[in-house]
Motif scaffolding. Structure first.
Motif, PDB file in Angstrom:
ATOM      1  N   ALA A 380      42.163 -65.074 -41.550  1.00 55.94           N
ATOM      2  CA  ALA A 380      40.924 -64.334 -41.294  1.00 55.94           C
ATOM      3  C   ALA A 380      39.788 -65.221 -40.826  1.00 55.94           C
ATOM      4  O   ALA A 380      38.772 -64.711 -40.323  1.00 55.94           O
ATOM      5  CB  ALA A 380      40.506 -63.583 -42.558  1.00 55.94           C
ATOM      6  N   THR A 403      52.043 -58.808 -36.459  1.00 52.99           N
ATOM      7  CA  THR A 403      51.071 -58.671 -37.552  1.00 52.99           C
ATOM      8  C   THR A 403      51.371 -57.415 -38.345  1.00 52.99           C
ATOM      9  O   THR A 403      52.125 -56.540 -37.901  1.00 52.99           O
ATOM     10  CB  THR A 403      49.634 -58.605 -37.002  1.00 52.99           C
ATOM     11  N   ASN A 405      48.442 -55.995 -39.783  1.00 57.27           N
ATOM     12  CA  ASN A 405      47.133 -55.363 -39.785  1.00 57.27           C
ATOM     13  C   ASN A 405      46.996 -54.434 -38.585  1.00 57.27           C
ATOM     14  O   ASN A 405      47.406 -54.773 -37.465  1.00 57.27           O
ATOM     15  CB  ASN A 405      46.015 -56.410 -39.740  1.00 57.27           C
ATOM     16  N   ASP A 407      44.163 -53.568 -37.270  1.00 58.57           N
ATOM     17  CA  ASP A 407      42.987 -53.950 -36.482  1.00 58.57           C
ATOM     18  C   ASP A 407      42.892 -55.469 -36.431  1.00 58.57           C
ATOM     19  O   ASP A 407      43.246 -56.156 -37.395  1.00 58.57           O
ATOM     20  CB  ASP A 407      41.712 -53.366 -37.094  1.00 58.57           C
ATOM     21  N   GLY A 408      42.378 -55.982 -35.335  1.00 55.54           N
ATOM     22  CA  GLY A 408      42.186 -57.421 -35.219  1.00 55.54           C
ATOM     23  C   GLY A 408      41.870 -57.823 -33.794  1.00 55.54           C
ATOM     24  O   GLY A 408      42.193 -57.119 -32.823  1.00 55.54           O
ATOM     25  N   ASN A 452      51.508 -52.688 -35.423  1.00 55.25           N
ATOM     26  CA  ASN A 452      51.329 -53.520 -36.613  1.00 55.25           C
ATOM     27  C   ASN A 452      52.526 -53.375 -37.550  1.00 55.25           C
ATOM     28  O   ASN A 452      52.382 -53.262 -38.763  1.00 55.25           O
ATOM     29  CB  ASN A 452      50.030 -53.152 -37.341  1.00 55.25           C
ATOM     30  N   GLN A 509      36.023 -56.555 -32.800  1.00 53.81           N
ATOM     31  CA  GLN A 509      36.739 -57.129 -33.935  1.00 53.81           C
ATOM     32  C   GLN A 509      36.393 -58.609 -34.018  1.00 53.81           C
ATOM     33  O   GLN A 509      36.105 -59.247 -33.010  1.00 53.81           O
ATOM     34  CB  GLN A 509      38.255 -56.967 -33.771  1.00 53.81           C
ATOM     35  N   SER A 511      38.288 -61.082 -36.127  1.00 52.41           N
ATOM     36  CA  SER A 511      39.370 -62.025 -36.411  1.00 52.41           C
ATOM     37  C   SER A 511      40.708 -61.315 -36.356  1.00 52.41           C
ATOM     38  O   SER A 511      40.781 -60.083 -36.211  1.00 52.41           O
ATOM     39  CB  SER A 511      39.164 -62.675 -37.783  1.00 52.41           C
ATOM     40  N   PHE A 512      41.766 -62.115 -36.500  1.00 53.31           N
ATOM     41  CA  PHE A 512      43.131 -61.615 -36.423  1.00 53.31           C
ATOM     42  C   PHE A 512      43.968 -62.348 -37.464  1.00 53.31           C
ATOM     43  O   PHE A 512      43.842 -63.566 -37.629  1.00 53.31           O
ATOM     44  CB  PHE A 512      43.689 -61.861 -35.014  1.00 53.31           C
ATOM     45  N   GLN A 513      44.810 -61.622 -38.172  1.00 56.26           N
ATOM     46  CA  GLN A 513      45.748 -62.219 -39.110  1.00 56.26           C
ATOM     47  C   GLN A 513      47.161 -61.940 -38.611  1.00 56.26           C
ATOM     48  O   GLN A 513      47.602 -60.789 -38.587  1.00 56.26           O
ATOM     49  CB  GLN A 513      45.557 -61.643 -40.513  1.00 56.26           C
ATOM     50  N   TRP A 568      48.080 -57.758 -44.094  1.00 60.77           N
ATOM     51  CA  TRP A 568      48.543 -59.130 -44.033  1.00 60.77           C
ATOM     52  C   TRP A 568      48.682 -59.769 -45.407  1.00 60.77           C
ATOM     53  O   TRP A 568      49.597 -60.543 -45.662  1.00 60.77           O
ATOM     54  CB  TRP A 568      47.581 -59.956 -43.181  1.00 60.77           C
TER      55      TRP A 568
END
Length: 1335
Positions: A380, A403, A405, A407-408, A452, A509, A511-513, A568
């Protein structure tokens, strides 16, 4: 997970065979020996590398445990954003432990670190434990050694230590040691074309047992690992499908399709990570163990066959031709396999020695071809900045991501004049173009769905003048295109996985996990090796050359069919529709039995029950019948009553299959815990023999729950080949033991109860003698009925502080629930505890108001406590429920107090215990004194009573249930103790039922009355108390207090509802007047006229139930009608306050001797009350209930006071027809509607109820009405004339004539009525000529 009480389905033979096979497979491998060598200390300095070095004296080669060379260990540069220390073990090793130290003689040490491993120095895999990327605790000083034994050994050549936290007094400092041993295995590389064929020694193999073991690694999500099939339809296939491992087995199906043998089981997830995974399949007959890595699934194949019939061969790496379970088009396996073993044969070694057919390989390689992908792992707070090509008019981007998640932020770039954002929004890829050149232009396009899902997905974006194209997973045909005019100039820099810099147009958005790979920027592949070396780009909190994605739903911690959802870093369970609740759907929402529902105050109904709670059995519906002293559980079957059977013989019996409303396992759970079970069976016969008694082979038999045949019938018992009449010796033909065995040409019947509960329920009945001309059988099998629940009342009493019971170790590694009832007068005590090395679990009464639930699974002790508002040592039953799982811990008390604690996001999750389970305090410290009941752990009830029988200081059972459950006995019912519960004695109440809540009412016809005589002291002394059906009033019959309660419903007026007479002129009457209003009349003396109270002006003769509650204390009278507020009245000062010499209670009508109020008789006594009376009670006396119970006991048709039953036995009699009815329902809570507003009144214009006369022509209706009116007038005139004449002939001033002799003078101090009662036990015997005529 393993549950107490569950045993393996494998036989002893199969377990021994599998164990020996396993030894033959792995006995020569190194980890069968002691694996404790120090692996890193002998290595040269060149085997150690690092991300950076502080100075030359801090080189990684000095990072050996207990060495002091150089600066005494390794330390990286302070500017190193991703520090790591790497060791090359030279070749693949098995690693079982690691140890660390700080840098010698310094303030530098590492307090927390991660461990990565790899075969090639690339594509690193983090060490996992308890479902998480594990963070090891490090050092707290420079010299002490901290060693960690790995929960599961790892294989690899390269190890990386990644510091996460370090000394606050210095910097990172590290010395290490790695423990393990050598590892070697044959490896075969599969190119997606070649298949290894293992040919059997004979053409057809009939295999009863298998052991298949192998390891594999791949970057592909699809591919067949092994396959074998036979011409009869048997097959076994192990394949990758969507990066999960799918095992399909079919041991055989029949040609009619009634036996389907196909069985499919899925295990694992994310198996396309190009890391080694081990698989073992162990089969003995239909029992299978399927192990992937460390997770084992036990299952039993479908169908009824035990052998796997294969033809010719078993293939590894693919299917040489189309197989049975699926059609063609299956992909062959692409990747590496090692240590392939099939039933003791080393397939890889045979292939190396060319003993197997490998001709399908173009180039067979015995070394693993490694993946060329370079993955990047984002959290994150991560971002990766990479260069592109600036000032280009085309944006051409591509990458793969995975992923959990929805959203990201995937990518963000500041264009020359605007921004570009590629993001995940609700599982879809969304592209936002913001171009500000000349005029603002915004383009938003999206594609895909549910991306996702943890799988790799490819994104391809091409944007140029007047065209934007977005494709997902290479599907160009469904790519999203737009032709919006747009002018683009690239900015030359791209941020992937996060953007945290200020900008005028920030991304939607942040961040991305997840993971990314195959990154393409402006048609140029990103050089991630240069990024790793710091030559190109920049990054923060990014793990390079590693994808640390975890499937938190595999294995699925959501129990009982709960649906797992994950992001995540966490998962959640949806328990809707499962019948279970909690963070992991572990706890049943239903009670364990009908007995439990009764003691929650529930009445007879259909309920869901769950006998094993959190165990594997699901909830199911049963009928619960709550009687006064028993609770019956009923499970119905689908066999119609009187099922006719013809055409059957011994050779071809007709088999009737019974299916129940619950599975056989669920029914077995009921019968096992029940105190008694029964099932009624009936065999009607016409020339059809049943058991062929006395000595023949039975024609008919039935099958019980264990699939065993039984040759006895209802009314008999196991091993006794007889029917009920044979046991009772009353068969129609004494030569036989069953009526039907006489083979008569007329209908006979054998019926009775089957009561041996270990044989119940009946699952089949085979009928075998109906093939002769005219012969027929009619079979009826009733529902299974069981009463009692031994588990619910299984209790033990702890009488000394040092007493305890011990049981086998509690197995609740990842999910555990404990529930029980307790009662005590002690202020503290340990309920139970179970210990491990450091792990433990304990439930304790810590103080009179605090219950504590404490445990340790390796993360340090955790304690939950609930505080009660009232003391718990009140000698009443209290219920405790505790649950601990990988998500949370919960403690609940009495369904009122609850404490929950979430589990830490990372840490140990398995509860490992080894000692015995102690119920009570094993050490005698803070021992529990009191009772514990219904102790269940993970759905299994511990038999406290049985263990208490042989344990000093502990007694089986526990008394005192009424202290907790007595409140359920309502309306004055008395709670009575039983060994296994309690019951409500309703004798002294006007109610019946298990909780004294069932109305007891009767329907009164015209002329019906109930008379209850109060006994004099002499009669009471002479009466046998065993015959007293109702308690009488106190011996002093002069009352200054009355309590009157009853319900009624009627549509007729006037009427006497209740009349209490006396041996004087005193009386109490409750009457309905002509207009339907209620009037209370008291005549206590001192007044010229009786004191009357008009209770309400409403018409109560409206057919609705109404309730009267009236009490008097001296002069104060309180009356409550229905649910309206009570109203108080006062007797005049001149009135007496005593109701003297109470004699009789009348209901419905008065039939009394002596002085009677003439107004009462004239106005209200004729024709008498017509309607329903219920729950009648006067000062503890229940005259109506007594009469009805006497009616049930004697079953008279009509009883008259002239002809009473034994008056010495019951004090009640009645006249006319009295029928028990449940008419005393709940009274109205609102006043009846007026005629003007009542929508159901016909004169209000409503058409309901429908009047059939309205369809008749008008003339007919009018004529009928006229004729009826004339007839009514004539009849009324005649009746009035007769009434006047009769009243003139029999005028007696309101008193009844009696058979009293005029010469009989009353004794001194006694009234005339007293004399009559003393001389004649039946004062109501009146001469026919002197009876009053009632009109």
């Amino acid at each position: 997970m393993h549950r107490p009480g569950l045993v393996s389905t494998f036989t002893l033979t199969s377990m021994l065979w599998i164990f020996n096979s396993f030894r033959s497979l792995h006995g020569a491998l190194p980890f069968a020996q002691k694996c404790e060598e120090a692996l890193s200390s002998p290595l040269p300095h060149t085997a150690f590398t690092a991300s950076s070095v502080f100075t030359s004296g801090y080189a990684p080669g000095y990072a050996k445990l207990n060495r002091r060379g150089g600066a005494g260990g390794w330390s990286p540069q302070d500017s190193d954003s991703y520090p790591w220390l790497q060791v090359d073990l030279g070749n693949r090793k098995q690693v079982v432990a690691v140890a660390t130290q700080g840098r010698y003689s310094s303030s530098d040490w590492t307090t927390r670190y991660r461990l990565l491993y790899s075969d090639t120095g690339r594509n690193w895999k983090p060490y996992h434990q308890d479902g998480n990327i594990w963070a090891f605790s490090g050092n707290s000083n420079t010299e002490s050694v901290v060693r960690h034994d790995l929960a599961k050994g790892i294989m690899g050549r390269f190890l990386r230590f990644v510091p996460l936290d370090w000394s606050g007094e210095g910097r990172i400092g590290l010395r290490i040691e790695v423990y393990g041993c050598s590892y070697w295995a044959d490896v075969i590389n599969f190119d997606g074309q070649g298949v290894i064929s293992y040919r059997f020694k004979v053409k057809k193999m009939k295999i009863i047992k298998d052991v298949i073991a192998l390891k594999f690694k791949t970057s592909e999500s699809e591919g067949v690992i092994l396959h074998g099939e036979g011409q009869q339809g048997d097959y076994i296939t192990l394949e990758l499908r969507r990066a999960k491992l799918l095992l399909q087995i079919n041991l055989g199906s029949n040609q009619y399709g009634s036996i389907l043998g196909h069985t499919s089981v899925t295990s694992g997830s994310l198996l396309d990570d190009h890391h080694w995974h081990s698989v073992m399949i162990e089969r003995y007959r239909r029992n299978v163990n399927f192990t992937l890595d460390t997770h084992t699934q036990h299952f039993r194949t479908n169908g009824e066959f035990d052998h796997l019939d294969l033809d010719y061969e078993l293939s590894f790496g693919g299917m040489p031709y189309s197989g049975k379970p699926v059609g063609g088009g299956m992909k062959n396996f692409r990747g590496c396999m090692e240590s392939i073993n099939y039933n003791g044969d080393n397939i890889t070694d045979l292939a190396r020695r060319k003993k197997l057919d490998t001709s399908s390989f173009r180039n067979l390689s015995f070394s693993c071809v490694e993946s060329h992908s370079f993955t990047v792992f984002f959290n994150a707070t991560s971002f990766l900045q990479l260069p592109g090509r600036a000032n280009q008019d085309v944006v051409s981007l591509g990458f793969q991501f995975r992923t959990w998640n929805a959203d990201g932020l995937l990518l963000f770039s500041n264009l020359d004049d605007g921004t570009l954002e590629i993001a995940l929004d609700d599982g879809k890829v969304v592209v936002h173009f913001n171009v500000t050149q000349m005029k603002n232009t915004r383009i938003d396009i999206s594609s895909g769905s549910v991306l996702n899902d943890g799988q790799w997905h490819a994104v391809r974006l091409v944007a140029k003048e007047n065209s934007v194209m977005l494709a997902i997973d290479g599907d160009e045909t469904s790519a999203i295109r737009t032709t919006t005019p747009i002018t683009i100039r690239t900015g030359g820099t791209y941020h992937l996985g996060g953007y945290f810099l200020p900008t005028l147009a920030p991304p939607t958005q942040k961040s991305f996990q997840g993971c990314m790979q195959a990154i393409l920027l402006d048609d140029q592949p990103a050089d991630m090796h240069a990024v790793e070396k710091g030559i190109v780009g920049a990054f923060e909190n990014v793990s390079l050359d590693m994808c640390a994605i975890i499937d938190r739903c595999m294995p699925n911690h959501c129990e009982h069919g709960g649906r797992c959802k994950q992001t995540w870093d966490r998962f959640s369970c949806t328990c809707d529709g499962t019948g279970y609740t909690g963070a992991t759907c572990h706890t049943s929402v239903f009670e364990q039995s009908c007995e439990a529902y009764k003691h929650l105050g529930r009445s007879s109904d259909t309920y869901w029950i769950d006998p094993d709670g959190s165990g594997p059995l699901g909830p199911f519906k049963v009928n619960c019948n709550m009687t006064e002293d028993k609770v019956w559980t009923t499970v119905v079957n689908n066999l119609p009553a009187q099922t006719s059977v013809t055409g059957s013989s011994r050779e071809r019996r007709t088999v009737l299959q019974l299916n129940y409303s619950a599975s056989m396992e669920q029914v077995t759970a009921i019968t096992t815990s029940a105190e008694h079970c029964e099932q009624h069976v009936s065999y009607g016969c016409f020339m059809s023999r049943l058991l062929n008694t006395p000595d023949g082979t039975p024609y008919t038999w039935w099958v019980g729950r264990s699939s065993e045949k039984h040759f006895y019938w209802g009314g008999s018992g196991p091993g006794i080949q007889k029917c009920s009449c044979g046991i009772d010796r009353n068969c129609t033909d004494p030569k036989y033991d069953c009526n039907c065995d006489a083979d008569h040409k007329q209908w006979r019947e054998d019926s009775g109860l089957l009561v041996y509960k270990d044989h119940l329920p009946v699952s089949q009945v085979a009928v075998g003698d109906t093939n002769r001309l005219g012969s027929e059988a009619r079979l009826t099998v009733g529902p299974l009925r069981c009463q009692g629940d031994r588990n619910y009342w299984n209790a033990a009493s702890f009488t000394t502080p040092s007493s305890y019971l011990h049981f086998s170790t509690f197995q609740g590694e990842t999910s555990a629930d404990i529930s029980f009832y307790f009662k005590t007068s002690a202020p503290y005590g340990v309920f139970l505890e179970n210990l491990g090395n450091t792990d433990f679990i304990r439930l304790e009464l810590k103080s009179p108001t605090v219950i504590s639930f404490s445990f340790d699974v390796g993360n340090g002790p955790v304690e939950l406590a609930v505080h009660s508002a009232t003391p718990l040592n009140d000698d009443q039953w209290h219920r405790v429920m505790a649950e601990r799982n990988v998500k949370e811990a919960v403690l609940q008390l009495d369904l009122n107090y609850r404490e929950a604690r979430p589990a830490p996001p990372q840490g140990h999750t398995r509860l490992e215990l080894f000692s015995q389970l102690y119920v009570g305090a094993a050490g005698g410290q803070r021992g529990f004194l009191g009772c514990i009941r219904s102790l269940r752990m993970n759905g299994v009830t511990l038999d406290l009573e049985e263990r208490a029988k042989v344990t000093p200081g502990v007694k089986p059972g526990c008394q005192g249930h009424c202290t907790s459950y007595g409140m359920y006995c309502r309306n004055g019912g008395k709670c009575e103790e039983k060994y296994n519960g309690y019951s409500c004695d309703c004798t002294a109440t006007a109610y019946d039922g298990p909780f004294c809540t069932k109305d007891v009412g009767g329907f009164f016809e015209a002329g019906t009355l109930v008379r209850y005589n109060f006994l004099s002291e002499t009669a009471a002394a002479n009466q046998d108390t065993s015959f007293v059906a109702q308690p009488s009033t106190p011996q002093e019959v002069n009352l200054t207090r009355e309590e009157v309660a009853f319900s009624f419903s009627t549509s007729n007026t006037p009427a006497i509802l209740l009349y209490v007479s006396s041996k004087t002129q005193d009386y109490l009457a409750l009457v309905l007047r002509q207009n339907g209003t209620l009037q209370v009349r008291y005549n206590l003396g001192g007044l010229k006229e009786p004191f009357t109270i008009d209770v309400d002006q409403r018409n109560l003769a409206n057919g609705q139930p109404h309730t009267i509650n009236m009490s008097r204390s001296n002069r104060t009278i309180t009356i409550q009608l229905d649910h309206y507020p009570p109203v108080s009245y006062s007797l005049p000062e001149a009135s007496d306050t005593q109701l003297n010499l109470v004699k009789t209670i009348f209901l419905g009508k008065v039939f009394e001797t002596g002085v009677i109020d003439p107004a009462l008789i004239e106005r209200y006594n004729t024709p008498g009350f017509i309607g329903c009376l219920s729950r009648v009670q006067f000062n503890g006396v229940t005259p109506l209930k007594t009469a009805l119970r006497n009616l049930v006991a004697d079953r008279p048709i009509d009883r008259h006071p002239d002809k009473p039953t034994d008056r010495q036995s019951v004090p009640v009699s009645y006249q006319g027809k009295l029928v028990e009815s449940n008419c005393g329902a709940s009274p109205l809570t609102i006043p009846p509607m007026s005629a003007a507003t009542d929508p159901w009144r016909l004169d209000s214009g409503a058409e309901f109820p429908f009047n059939e006369e309205r369809v008749i022509p008008d003339g007919v209706n009018r004529n009928s009405a006229i004729i009826g009116g004339i007839i009514a007038v004539v009849i009324f005139t005649i009746l009035c004339t007769l009434a006047v004449l009769i009243r003139y002939m029999f005028r007696h001033k309101g008193s009844y004539h009696t058979n009293e002799s005029k010469a009989a003078e009353p004794a001194s101090g006694e009234s005339a009525d007293t004399t009559i009662i003393g001389t004649d036990p039946n004062p109501e015997t009146i001469d026919e000529s002197k009876k009053e005529w009632f009109i």
